[in-house]
Design a protein around this motif. Sequence first.
Motif, PDB file in Angstrom:
ATOM      1  N   ILE A 191       0.632  19.550 -16.939  1.00  0.00           N
ATOM      2  CA  ILE A 191      -0.466  20.462 -16.938  1.00  0.00           C
ATOM      3  C   ILE A 191       0.005  21.719 -17.008  1.00  0.00           C
ATOM      4  CG2 ILE A 191      -2.733  21.243 -15.968  1.00  0.00           C
ATOM      5  CD1 ILE A 191      -3.241  18.522 -15.099  1.00  0.00           C
ATOM      6  N   GLN A 192       1.078  22.204 -15.964  1.00  0.00           N
ATOM      7  CA  GLN A 192       1.518  23.438 -15.988  1.00  0.00           C
ATOM      8  C   GLN A 192       2.534  23.729 -17.188  1.00  0.00           C
ATOM      9  OE1 GLN A 192       4.430  23.449 -13.094  1.00  0.00           O
ATOM     10  NE2 GLN A 192       4.492  25.853 -12.712  1.00  0.00           N
ATOM     11  N   LEU A 193       2.979  22.850 -17.574  1.00  0.00           N
ATOM     12  CA  LEU A 193       3.687  22.938 -19.064  1.00  0.00           C
ATOM     13  C   LEU A 193       3.044  23.567 -20.122  1.00  0.00           C
ATOM     14  CD1 LEU A 193       6.639  20.517 -18.878  1.00  0.00           C
ATOM     15  CD2 LEU A 193       6.671  23.091 -18.629  1.00  0.00           C
ATOM     16  N   THR A 194       1.615  22.583 -20.367  1.00  0.00           N
ATOM     17  CA  THR A 194       0.816  22.739 -21.552  1.00  0.00           C
ATOM     18  C   THR A 194       0.033  24.064 -21.062  1.00  0.00           C
ATOM     19  OG1 THR A 194      -0.812  21.449 -20.340  1.00  0.00           O
ATOM     20  CG2 THR A 194       0.438  20.483 -21.810  1.00  0.00           C
TER      21      THR A 194
ATOM     22  N   VAL B 137       0.851  -1.123  -0.009  1.00  0.00           N
ATOM     23  CA  VAL B 137       0.063  -0.216  -0.122  1.00  0.00           C
ATOM     24  C   VAL B 137       0.907   1.279  -0.109  1.00  0.00           C
ATOM     25  CG1 VAL B 137      -1.795   1.302   1.384  1.00  0.00           C
ATOM     26  CG2 VAL B 137      -1.971  -1.234   1.144  1.00  0.00           C
ATOM     27  N   GLN B 138       2.008   1.168   1.055  1.00  0.00           N
ATOM     28  CA  GLN B 138       2.875   2.269   0.938  1.00  0.00           C
ATOM     29  C   GLN B 138       3.542   2.568  -0.305  1.00  0.00           C
ATOM     30  OE1 GLN B 138       6.020   1.845   3.934  1.00  0.00           O
ATOM     31  NE2 GLN B 138       6.309   3.907   3.749  1.00  0.00           N
ATOM     32  N   LEU B 139       4.045   1.429  -0.989  1.00  0.00           N
ATOM     33  CA  LEU B 139       4.437   1.595  -2.562  1.00  0.00           C
ATOM     34  C   LEU B 139       3.608   2.093  -3.519  1.00  0.00           C
ATOM     35  CD1 LEU B 139       6.999   1.241  -4.358  1.00  0.00           C
ATOM     36  CD2 LEU B 139       6.125  -1.172  -4.621  1.00  0.00           C
ATOM     37  N   ALA B 140       2.309   1.460  -3.293  1.00  0.00           N
ATOM     38  CA  ALA B 140       1.217   2.242  -4.278  1.00  0.00           C
ATOM     39  C   ALA B 140       0.954   3.821  -4.239  1.00  0.00           C
ATOM     40  CB  ALA B 140      -0.045   1.165  -4.216  1.00  0.00           C
ATOM     41  N   GLU B 141       0.953   4.036  -2.881  1.00  0.00           N
ATOM     42  CA  GLU B 141       0.778   5.380  -2.488  1.00  0.00           C
ATOM     43  C   GLU B 141       1.859   6.376  -3.207  1.00  0.00           C
ATOM     44  OE1 GLU B 141      -1.758   7.383  -1.492  1.00  0.00           O
ATOM     45  OE2 GLU B 141      -3.099   5.514  -1.702  1.00  0.00           O
ATOM     46  N   ALA B 142       3.337   5.969  -2.988  1.00  0.00           N
ATOM     47  CA  ALA B 142       4.230   6.463  -3.357  1.00  0.00           C
ATOM     48  C   ALA B 142       4.123   6.782  -4.862  1.00  0.00           C
ATOM     49  CB  ALA B 142       5.538   6.023  -2.968  1.00  0.00           C
ATOM     50  N   ARG B 143       3.836   5.710  -5.563  1.00  0.00           N
ATOM     51  CA  ARG B 143       4.029   5.593  -7.222  1.00  0.00           C
ATOM     52  C   ARG B 143       2.794   6.699  -7.655  1.00  0.00           C
ATOM     53  NH1 ARG B 143       4.638  -0.663  -8.592  1.00  0.00           N
ATOM     54  NH2 ARG B 143       7.006  -0.560  -8.300  1.00  0.00           N
ATOM     55  N   ARG B 144       1.563   6.457  -6.902  1.00  0.00           N
ATOM     56  CA  ARG B 144       0.465   7.320  -7.061  1.00  0.00           C
ATOM     57  C   ARG B 144       0.787   8.973  -7.036  1.00  0.00           C
ATOM     58  NH1 ARG B 144      -3.420   9.944  -4.114  1.00  0.00           N
ATOM     59  NH2 ARG B 144      -5.501  10.560  -5.412  1.00  0.00           N
ATOM     60  N   ALA B 145       1.695   9.416  -5.948  1.00  0.00           N
ATOM     61  CA  ALA B 145       2.011  10.512  -5.751  1.00  0.00           C
ATOM     62  C   ALA B 145       2.971  10.912  -6.927  1.00  0.00           C
ATOM     63  CB  ALA B 145       2.756  10.572  -4.477  1.00  0.00           C
ATOM     64  N   GLU B 146       3.796   9.837  -7.195  1.00  0.00           N
ATOM     65  CA  GLU B 146       4.738  10.452  -8.454  1.00  0.00           C
ATOM     66  C   GLU B 146       3.977  10.759  -9.968  1.00  0.00           C
ATOM     67  OE1 GLU B 146       7.530   7.025  -8.573  1.00  0.00           O
ATOM     68  OE2 GLU B 146       8.527   7.701  -6.950  1.00  0.00           O
ATOM     69  N   ARG B 147       3.000   9.828  -9.967  1.00  0.00           N
ATOM     70  CA  ARG B 147       2.400   9.817 -11.292  1.00  0.00           C
ATOM     71  C   ARG B 147       1.569  11.156 -11.210  1.00  0.00           C
ATOM     72  NH1 ARG B 147       1.085   4.418 -10.410  1.00  0.00           N
ATOM     73  NH2 ARG B 147      -1.080   4.827  -9.679  1.00  0.00           N
ATOM     74  N   LEU B 148       0.853  11.506 -10.164  1.00  0.00           N
ATOM     75  CA  LEU B 148       0.177  12.776  -9.884  1.00  0.00           C
ATOM     76  C   LEU B 148       1.190  14.044 -10.248  1.00  0.00           C
ATOM     77  CD1 LEU B 148      -2.081  12.259  -7.000  1.00  0.00           C
ATOM     78  CD2 LEU B 148      -2.805  12.624  -9.200  1.00  0.00           C
ATOM     79  N   GLU B 149       2.591  14.169  -9.788  1.00  0.00           N
ATOM     80  CA  GLU B 149       3.148  15.072  -9.718  1.00  0.00           C
ATOM     81  C   GLU B 149       3.594  15.173 -11.324  1.00  0.00           C
ATOM     82  OE1 GLU B 149       5.474  18.215  -9.088  1.00  0.00           O
ATOM     83  OE2 GLU B 149       4.268  17.171  -7.595  1.00  0.00           O
ATOM     84  N   VAL B 150       3.723  14.177 -11.962  1.00  0.00           N
ATOM     85  CA  VAL B 150       4.156  14.167 -13.588  1.00  0.00           C
ATOM     86  C   VAL B 150       2.901  15.017 -14.040  1.00  0.00           C
ATOM     87  CG1 VAL B 150       4.654  12.846 -15.541  1.00  0.00           C
ATOM     88  CG2 VAL B 150       5.804  12.323 -13.392  1.00  0.00           C
TER      89      VAL B 150
END
Length: 101
Positions: A57-60, A39-52
């Motif tokens: 969105i910011q660049l576009t 669960v902790q790894l999934a949350e970390a990956r989710r946070a990374e995907r959200l940051e990307v």
Amino acid sequence: MNQVWASSIGVVLCGGISYPAQLTTASQAARTEDKRQAVQLAEARRAERLEVLREFIQLTQQGAYASPRNSTRRPSGPPAAHLSGSPPNGPSSSASGSASG
């Protein structure tokens, strides 16, 4: 002497009964820890995907609001001939002349 044997048998029986219970508890604890880590790894990956995604969105948005004067991109393809005054498909007399024949 019989009391010693009885005590020894009692210790062995209780130890034999508690050993599987300890194994079960240890395996459940290991499974719980594995699930927590997953669960902790999934949350970390989710946070990374959200940051990307936020960065994208910011660049576009920056690109969408950029001034066309500052853009260095040029349109590709042949120049637009219809802007020079001539029609895009050549003279229209040949097209209309064959239709009236």
